[in-house]
Design a protein around this motif. Structure first.
Motif, PDB file in Angstrom:
ATOM      1  N   UNK A  73       0.808  -1.213   0.000  1.00  0.00           N
ATOM      2  CA  UNK A  73       0.000   0.000   0.000  1.00  0.00           C
ATOM      3  C   UNK A  73       0.839   1.260   0.000  1.00  0.00           C
ATOM      4  N   UNK A  74       1.949   1.223   0.730  1.00  0.00           N
ATOM      5  CA  UNK A  74       2.810   2.401   0.829  1.00  0.00           C
ATOM      6  C   UNK A  74       3.454   2.755  -0.511  1.00  0.00           C
ATOM      7  N   UNK A  75       3.611   1.771  -1.390  1.00  0.00           N
ATOM      8  CA  UNK A  75       4.252   1.999  -2.680  1.00  0.00           C
ATOM      9  C   UNK A  75       3.280   2.454  -3.767  1.00  0.00           C
ATOM     10  N   UNK A  76       1.999   2.476  -3.453  1.00  0.00           N
ATOM     11  CA  UNK A  76       0.997   2.918  -4.423  1.00  0.00           C
ATOM     12  C   UNK A  76       0.898   4.442  -4.439  1.00  0.00           C
ATOM     13  N   UNK A  77       0.334   5.013  -5.515  1.00  0.00           N
ATOM     14  CA  UNK A  77       0.112   6.468  -5.532  1.00  0.00           C
ATOM     15  C   UNK A  77      -0.700   6.906  -4.318  1.00  0.00           C
ATOM     16  N   UNK A  78      -0.414   8.085  -3.828  1.00  0.00           N
ATOM     17  CA  UNK A  78      -0.964   8.544  -2.554  1.00  0.00           C
ATOM     18  C   UNK A  78      -2.486   8.506  -2.505  1.00  0.00           C
ATOM     19  N   UNK A  79      -3.138   8.939  -3.589  1.00  0.00           N
ATOM     20  CA  UNK A  79      -4.601   8.985  -3.557  1.00  0.00           C
ATOM     21  C   UNK A  79      -5.215   7.589  -3.519  1.00  0.00           C
ATOM     22  N   UNK A  83      -7.432   6.136  -0.219  1.00  0.00           N
ATOM     23  CA  UNK A  83      -8.779   5.586  -0.382  1.00  0.00           C
ATOM     24  C   UNK A  83      -8.852   4.163   0.170  1.00  0.00           C
ATOM     25  N   UNK A  84      -7.845   3.347  -0.159  1.00  0.00           N
ATOM     26  CA  UNK A  84      -7.852   1.960   0.313  1.00  0.00           C
ATOM     27  C   UNK A  84      -7.779   1.912   1.836  1.00  0.00           C
ATOM     28  N   UNK A  85      -6.968   2.769   2.429  1.00  0.00           N
ATOM     29  CA  UNK A  85      -6.853   2.794   3.887  1.00  0.00           C
ATOM     30  C   UNK A  85      -8.166   3.243   4.532  1.00  0.00           C
ATOM     31  N   UNK A  86      -8.843   4.196   3.915  1.00  0.00           N
ATOM     32  CA  UNK A  86     -10.124   4.657   4.466  1.00  0.00           C
ATOM     33  C   UNK A  86     -11.161   3.538   4.431  1.00  0.00           C
ATOM     34  N   UNK A  87     -11.155   2.751   3.377  1.00  0.00           N
ATOM     35  CA  UNK A  87     -12.102   1.641   3.274  1.00  0.00           C
ATOM     36  C   UNK A  87     -11.770   0.566   4.307  1.00  0.00           C
ATOM     37  N   UNK A  88     -10.481   0.259   4.479  1.00  0.00           N
ATOM     38  CA  UNK A  88     -10.091  -0.719   5.495  1.00  0.00           C
ATOM     39  C   UNK A  88     -10.405  -0.208   6.898  1.00  0.00           C
ATOM     40  N   UNK A  89     -10.276   1.093   7.114  1.00  0.00           N
ATOM     41  CA  UNK A  89     -10.649   1.666   8.409  1.00  0.00           C
ATOM     42  C   UNK A  89     -12.141   1.483   8.652  1.00  0.00           C
ATOM     43  N   UNK A  90     -12.939   1.674   7.620  1.00  0.00           N
ATOM     44  CA  UNK A  90     -14.379   1.482   7.760  1.00  0.00           C
ATOM     45  C   UNK A  90     -14.703   0.027   8.095  1.00  0.00           C
ATOM     46  N   UNK A  91     -13.974  -0.902   7.475  1.00  0.00           N
ATOM     47  CA  UNK A  91     -14.160  -2.329   7.783  1.00  0.00           C
ATOM     48  C   UNK A  91     -13.804  -2.592   9.241  1.00  0.00           C
ATOM     49  N   UNK A  92     -12.691  -2.024   9.700  1.00  0.00           N
ATOM     50  CA  UNK A  92     -12.277  -2.205  11.093  1.00  0.00           C
ATOM     51  C   UNK A  92     -13.319  -1.624  12.046  1.00  0.00           C
ATOM     52  N   UNK A  93     -13.855  -0.457  11.708  1.00  0.00           N
ATOM     53  CA  UNK A  93     -14.882   0.166  12.550  1.00  0.00           C
ATOM     54  C   UNK A  93     -16.116  -0.731  12.666  1.00  0.00           C
TER      55      UNK A  93
END
Length: 224
Positions: A73-79, A83-93
């Motif tokens: 994930x860290x090697x992907x373009x920032x945007x 987005x992927x981290x926000x979706x995973x955060x929603x899954x964790x929530x």
């Protein structure tokens, strides 16, 4: 006649519900087994969802942490990464809302909160992870790394939990191996963990030093 109609309705509803649950479980298990790039793209497309079972939730969150929250994930373009981290955060929530005693869910929530610069949320979730998974060493390894990466912003309660995690890791070979590189290369961390080890029984102190020496040799590092 009415009772038969109700029976048919209830039976049909239960069958429909079981189909939906089964599809969610199968979807989660399939998502957990696909290659890393495909999983990342599935997250970006919002095609992953929290499961109703512990096993599927565990598989899904582990992949979120390791892929989206890790090097790939860290090697992907920032945007894309954000987005992927926000979706995973929603899954964790959603997962910790359904399973409040699930330590990995709280750790994942802390990780993605910190990565998205939600520092207060990350600190609060870290505290929950420390309290709920106090004796789960493999999660403690992740918590220690997360706490060290954000040490300057830790609340007093999170710092206290961090010290407990360090004490846990200091008493096992695997735990010491997970912090050996930081011990050798980061003087302020060395001071923190040394002050904790000094409070342990003599046999645990000796074991800690032996494990550090062994780990530095295995990783080709030079012990201080």
């Amino acid at each position: 006649m009415l009772s038969r109609v109700m029976l048919v309705f209830v039976t049909g509803s239960l069958l429909a519900t079981s189909v939906v649950v089964g599809q969610r479980e199968l979807s989660s298990l399939v998502q957990a087994g696909i290659p890393d790039p495909d999983f990342f793209e599935a997250v970006l497309a919002d095609e992953v969802s929290p499961s109703l079972s512990y096993r599927a939730s565990d598989d899904l969150l582990r992949r979120c942490v390791n892929i989206v929250g890790g090097l790939y994930g860290a090697l992907q373009p920032e945007e894309r990464t954000a987005r992927a981290r926000a979706i995973c955060l929603d899954i964790a929530n959603q997962t910790v809302e359904a399973m409040p005693s699930y330590a990995l869910g709280w750790y994942a929530k802390s990780l993605f909160s910190y990565q998205l610069a939600l520092t207060e949320n990350g600190d609060a979730a870290l505290i929950s992870a420390q309290q709920i998974g106090r004796h789960e060493q493999w999660i403690a390894e992740g918590r220690v790394q997360l706490a060290e990466d954000h040490f300057s912003s830790l609340s007093p309660q999170a710092q206290a939990g961090h010290e407990q995690d360090l004490e846990l890791l200091a008493q096992s070979r695997r735990g010491v191996a997970s912090v050996a590189h930081r011990y050798v290369t980061q003087p302020d961390f060395r001071e923190r963990i040394t002050s904790i080890v000094e409070k342990l029984p003599p046999e645990d102190q000796t074991r800690f030093l032996n494990n550090v020496r062994r780990a530095t040799l295995e990783f080709g590092m030079v012990a201080p």
